[in-house]
Design an enzyme around this catalytic site. Structure first.
Site, short mmCIF file in Angstrom:
data_model
loop_
_atom_site.label_atom_id
_atom_site.label_comp_id
_atom_site.label_asym_id
_atom_site.label_seq_id
_atom_site.Cartn_x
_atom_site.Cartn_y
_atom_site.Cartn_z
N ASP A 156 2.49 34.79 36.06
CA ASP A 156 3.83 34.88 35.46
C ASP A 156 4.01 33.70 34.52
O ASP A 156 4.13 32.56 34.95
CB ASP A 156 4.90 34.89 36.55
CG ASP A 156 6.29 35.16 35.99
OD1 ASP A 156 6.57 34.75 34.85
OD2 ASP A 156 7.09 35.79 36.70
N CYS B 194 23.82 27.52 18.42
CA CYS B 194 24.26 27.75 17.04
C CYS B 194 23.30 27.06 16.08
O CYS B 194 22.94 25.90 16.26
CB CYS B 194 25.67 27.19 16.86
SG CYS B 194 26.23 27.19 15.15
N CYS C 5 33.49 25.85 13.73
CA CYS C 5 32.25 26.36 13.12
C CYS C 5 32.28 27.90 13.07
O CYS C 5 32.31 28.48 12.00
CB CYS C 5 31.06 25.87 13.93
SG CYS C 5 29.50 26.61 13.43
N HIS D 73 12.13 42.79 35.62
CA HIS D 73 11.23 41.68 35.32
C HIS D 73 9.88 42.26 34.88
O HIS D 73 9.58 43.42 35.16
CB HIS D 73 11.06 40.78 36.56
CG HIS D 73 10.44 39.45 36.25
ND1 HIS D 73 10.73 38.75 35.10
CD2 HIS D 73 9.55 38.69 36.93
CE1 HIS D 73 10.03 37.61 35.09
NE2 HIS D 73 9.30 37.55 36.20
N CYS E 136 11.84 37.10 29.77
CA CYS E 136 10.55 37.46 30.36
C CYS E 136 9.81 38.55 29.59
O CYS E 136 8.58 38.53 29.54
CB CYS E 136 10.68 37.84 31.82
SG CYS E 136 12.20 38.65 32.25
N CYS F 200 25.50 24.02 14.08
CA CYS F 200 25.96 22.77 14.73
C CYS F 200 25.33 22.57 16.11
O CYS F 200 25.66 21.61 16.79
CB CYS F 200 27.48 22.77 14.83
SG CYS F 200 28.13 24.00 15.97
N GLU G 52 7.14 31.40 34.66
CA GLU G 52 7.21 30.52 35.83
C GLU G 52 5.96 29.65 35.97
O GLU G 52 5.83 28.92 36.95
CB GLU G 52 7.36 31.38 37.09
CG GLU G 52 8.58 32.27 37.08
CD GLU G 52 9.87 31.49 37.15
OE1 GLU G 52 9.98 30.62 38.03
OE2 GLU G 52 10.75 31.72 36.30
#
Ligand SMILES: [Zn+2]
Length: 442
Positions: A280, A176, A213, A263, A236, A179, A283
């Site tokens: 990648d 958020c 909130c 992916h 990704c 908050c 990763e």
């Protein structure tokens, strides 16, 4: 004392000035080099390229029964066949549309701009240092030994470290903004005008979990790599898009690899090794093509690489043991996929000089040999695991466990554990619930 302090301050200032000059000069050299490459290319490829014509080659009869699952990974030669059924046509349209993503990075002005966010000096220093170490290691092994990676490979490796550690952020549920409490997904929302202007067609909506909130948090899914330089976050899809563009910006040839199991990642061409290398960004993985199968325990059906000069089915690079890790390939008959790849390639190369086309064809052939080699070595490996005793006793259907198999297999590191489990990417020892119908957005 006073004097020497002042002198050393002056010397520091000189060094700073020198470093600045060097960086600036470097930027210019790179920019000019790239500009030359790009302009010579864009003269051809920018103009709308005509679809490759079909010269009326007699088509083989439609395949009644699509080849079962991963037979294509077994090196069976095929005659390309145009898509005819609705499913194949859908697959073709999807791949054709995906194939255009790398073209969007080919903008010299924007690539130059992009380099401004990259700490080039740090990256080039790291690359220089690493390539010297690799060179020394190679020399210590004896005359004529080649370093593991070349200088440009080390540049991309340094870029990768910086990108993952200091630049881009992973997002599951965005916190958020009022908050900082965790949020809950509540669905999709139409993009606001400014979100749409920056290219987001989809916006995920989240609600603050603190009832006092109750603010909503928006997560627009931007797919413009240059916008992502500012937002610097995503999953990704955003990671691969932005990182691949930056690889291009530092002068590497680059591919964007789409995987049907939700992916995407990058491949860069190593001039030093004369082959495409898996990268990648999520990763921080460099040249670990077995990461998704042996690491995350996923089964893969299609991994298709797209670049500014073509398309290639690179599944065999990522699925080294088809019986274990190949997912059924049922989106189109294999002969049709081959046709689609050829067509995308022909479109990208339509206006290239003959010599350039010839060079790329040679490269495709070498890669074909490389990919076939993986299948052959995987079969040889399976056979080698069968012992003579097993054959005598008829147990050869159950080869012994492989002593050379990677021991502790790596699960996915990007994303939180519940999300990784839900996607079935936790690696060995984590219950995987891979469900093709419950796919999270990339
Ligand atoms: Zn809140």
């Amino acid at each position: 004392m006073e004097h020497s302090h002042a002198a050393s301050r002056a010397a520091d200032a000189d060094v700073d000035k020198l470093a600045q000059d060097m960086t600036e000069r470097f930027r210019q050299v790179l920019s000019t080099k790239r500009m030359t490459e790009l302009t010579s290319r864009s003269v051809h490829s920018r103009s709308s390229s005509p679809a490759p014509r079909d010269y009326g080659t007699p088509q083989p009869p439609p395949v009644q029964n699509a080849p079962p699952s991963y037979s294509s990974l077994r090196n069976i030669p095929l005659i390309p066949q145009a898509p005819a059924d609705p499913r194949s046509i859908r697959f073709k349209n999807m791949l054709t549309s995906l194939s255009s993503l790398p073209l969007r990075w080919e903008n010299p002005g924007l690539l130059d701009e992009a380099l401004r966010v990259v700490p080039l000096e740090q990256i080039y220093n790291e690359a220089e240092e690493e390539s010297q170490i690799l060179q020394a290691e190679a020399e210590s092994l004896g005359a004529g030994k080649k370093a593991a990676w070349g200088y440009q490979d080390c540049v991309v490796r340094a870029l990768l470290r910086w990108f993952k550690r200091s630049f881009f952020t992973w997002v599951n549920n965005p916190p958020c903004h009022m908050c900082y409490s965790p949020t809950l997904a509540v669905g999709m929302s139409p993009p606001l005008p400014d979100e749409q202007a920056r290219g987001a067609n989809q916006v995920e909506l989240y609600k603050c979990s603190d009832p006092r909130c109750g603010q909503y948090e928006r997560f627009p899914r931007y797919n413009d790599a240059f916008v992502l330089l500012q937002t610097r976050k995503g999953r990704c899809g955003e990671w691969a898009n932005c990182f691949s563009m930056l690889c291009r910006a530092v002068g590497s040839r680059v591919r964007w690899v789409w995987n049907a199991e939700d992916h995407v990642w990058t491949e860069v061409y190593s001039l030093h090794r004369k082959r495409w290398v898996h990268v990648d960004a999520c990763e921080e993985a460099w040249d670990k093509p077995k990461l998704y199968t042996e690491g995350w325990g996923k089964k893969l059906s299609y991994c298709i690489a797209f670049s500014v000069d073509g398309a290639m089915d690179v599944t065999r690079r990522y699925v080294r043991t088809p019986p274990k890790y190949a997912q059924e390939r049922n989106r189109a008959p294999e002969a049709v996929l081959l046709h689609i790849m050829n067509e995308i390639r022909a479109t990208r190369r339509a206006n290239m000089a003959k010599q350039e086309k010839f060079r790329l064809e040679g490269e495709d052939m070498r890669e074909g040999t490389e990919l076939r080699g993986y299948v052959i070595s995987s079969i040889a490996h399976e056979v080698a695991r069968i012992s003579a005793d097993d054959i005598v006793s008829g147990r050869f259907n159950h080869p012994r466990t492989d002593p050379d198999a990677p021991k502790a297999l790596e699960g996915r590191t990007s994303g939180n554990s519940a999300w990784i489990r839900a996607r079935g990417e936790g690696g060995r020892g984590t219950p995987n619930q891979q469900d093709p119908h419950n796919q999270h957005p990339r």
